[in-house]
Motif scaffolding. Structure first.
Motif, short mmCIF file in Angstrom:
data_model
loop_
_atom_site.label_atom_id
_atom_site.label_comp_id
_atom_site.label_asym_id
_atom_site.label_seq_id
_atom_site.Cartn_x
_atom_site.Cartn_y
_atom_site.Cartn_z
N ASN A 71 0.70 -1.07 -0.01
CA ASN A 71 0.17 -0.04 0.04
C ASN A 71 0.77 1.43 -0.37
O ASN A 71 0.45 2.27 -0.52
CB ASN A 71 -0.96 -0.09 1.27
CG ASN A 71 -2.13 0.90 1.12
OD1 ASN A 71 -2.70 1.03 -0.05
ND2 ASN A 71 -2.27 1.84 2.17
N THR A 97 -3.51 12.39 3.58
CA THR A 97 -4.42 11.34 2.86
C THR A 97 -3.91 9.99 2.92
O THR A 97 -4.56 8.81 3.11
CB THR A 97 -5.15 11.95 1.76
OG1 THR A 97 -4.22 12.03 0.77
CG2 THR A 97 -5.75 12.97 1.95
N ASP A 130 -5.52 6.70 4.39
CA ASP A 130 -5.50 5.52 3.73
C ASP A 130 -5.13 4.32 4.50
O ASP A 130 -5.46 3.09 4.38
CB ASP A 130 -4.76 5.63 2.27
CG ASP A 130 -4.87 4.43 1.48
OD1 ASP A 130 -5.65 3.79 1.55
OD2 ASP A 130 -3.93 4.45 0.53
N VAL A 143 -7.28 3.48 7.10
CA VAL A 143 -8.85 2.79 6.68
C VAL A 143 -8.15 1.41 6.44
O VAL A 143 -9.05 0.53 6.77
CB VAL A 143 -9.20 3.51 5.45
CG1 VAL A 143 -10.47 2.73 4.87
CG2 VAL A 143 -9.74 5.08 5.89
N MET A 144 -7.14 1.00 5.53
CA MET A 144 -6.79 -0.25 5.26
C MET A 144 -6.63 -1.01 6.49
O MET A 144 -7.16 -2.22 6.50
CB MET A 144 -5.56 -0.04 4.59
CG MET A 144 -5.43 0.44 2.98
SD MET A 144 -6.77 -0.71 1.94
CE MET A 144 -5.69 -2.05 1.98
N SER A 155 -11.13 -3.24 0.65
CA SER A 155 -10.75 -2.28 1.47
C SER A 155 -10.08 -1.31 0.55
O SER A 155 -10.27 -0.07 0.83
CB SER A 155 -9.91 -2.78 2.49
OG SER A 155 -10.64 -3.91 3.27
N LYS A 156 -9.09 -1.49 -0.24
CA LYS A 156 -8.63 -0.81 -1.13
C LYS A 156 -9.49 0.29 -1.86
O LYS A 156 -9.26 1.55 -2.06
CB LYS A 156 -7.42 -1.28 -1.91
CG LYS A 156 -6.46 -0.51 -2.65
CD LYS A 156 -5.48 0.04 -1.82
CE LYS A 156 -4.68 1.09 -2.45
NZ LYS A 156 -4.21 2.04 -1.40
N SER A 191 -11.05 2.73 0.59
CA SER A 191 -10.52 3.68 0.93
C SER A 191 -9.97 4.63 -0.13
O SER A 191 -9.83 5.91 0.13
CB SER A 191 -8.92 3.02 1.40
OG SER A 191 -8.04 3.85 1.87
N ASN A 192 -9.83 4.32 -1.37
CA ASN A 192 -9.61 5.23 -2.32
C ASN A 192 -10.46 6.13 -2.75
O ASN A 192 -10.47 7.41 -2.99
CB ASN A 192 -9.15 4.50 -3.86
CG ASN A 192 -7.86 4.25 -3.78
OD1 ASN A 192 -7.01 5.01 -4.39
ND2 ASN A 192 -7.27 3.01 -4.00
N VAL A 222 -10.14 9.00 -0.28
CA VAL A 222 -8.92 9.68 -0.58
C VAL A 222 -9.04 10.53 -1.71
O VAL A 222 -8.55 11.56 -1.64
CB VAL A 222 -7.71 8.51 -0.78
CG1 VAL A 222 -6.38 9.24 -1.20
CG2 VAL A 222 -7.57 8.00 0.78
#
Length: 137
Positions: A44, A85, A89, A92-93, A107-108, A111-112, A115
């Motif tokens: 990440n 951010t 990120d 959140v991940m 999840s990615k 999160s994006n 962000v």
């Protein structure tokens, strides 16, 4: 429709390059996490660096059409806003994967979305501010 696109050119361009930045982020994450089997947090972080570099170049040139001659200061402001951010990120991940046991790729994506919105706000308000002809913001 064309006039609406012209009127909202900045937002449209931000969305286009935001999508492309997200693609860069997710592809790099996928390559490092799923293909190379690197820990998801390290993957990440690598994806974040790649996408921030891509985003600065495209945001400066195509989205906000910056002509700021002090691009080093502008770039530092951009990187600083992206660090905040980027931390969001990572948090959140971590929360989604470790605490809620969500799939890391899902999840990615979640999160994006968060962000992207925050990055636009920070870029608009702090990094690529338009300066009036009298020199005021």
């Amino acid at each position: 429709m064309i006039s609406a696109l012209r009127k909202n050119k900045e937002i449209v361009m931000y969305l286009i390059f935001g999508i492309l930045t997200t693609v860069v982020n997710i592809v790099v994450y996928y390559l490092f996490n799923d293909v190379m089997h690197i820990n998801y947090l390290i993957a990440n972080a690598i994806a974040w660096v790649a996408s921030v570099l891509f985003a600065y170049i495209t945001n400066r040139k195509y989205v906000f059409e910056s002509s700021d001659t002090s691009w080093v200061v502008e770039c530092l402001k951009f990187m600083t806003s992206r660090v905040s951010t980027g931390l969001i990120d990572m948090i959140v991940m971590f929360v989604l994967v470790n605490l809620f046991a969500f799939n890391s790729m899902i999840s990615k994506v979640i999160s994006n979305v968060l962000v992207i919105v925050l990055n636009y706000v920070f870029s608009k308000l702090f990094v690529f501010k338009k300066v009036n002809k009298d020199g005021n913001d």
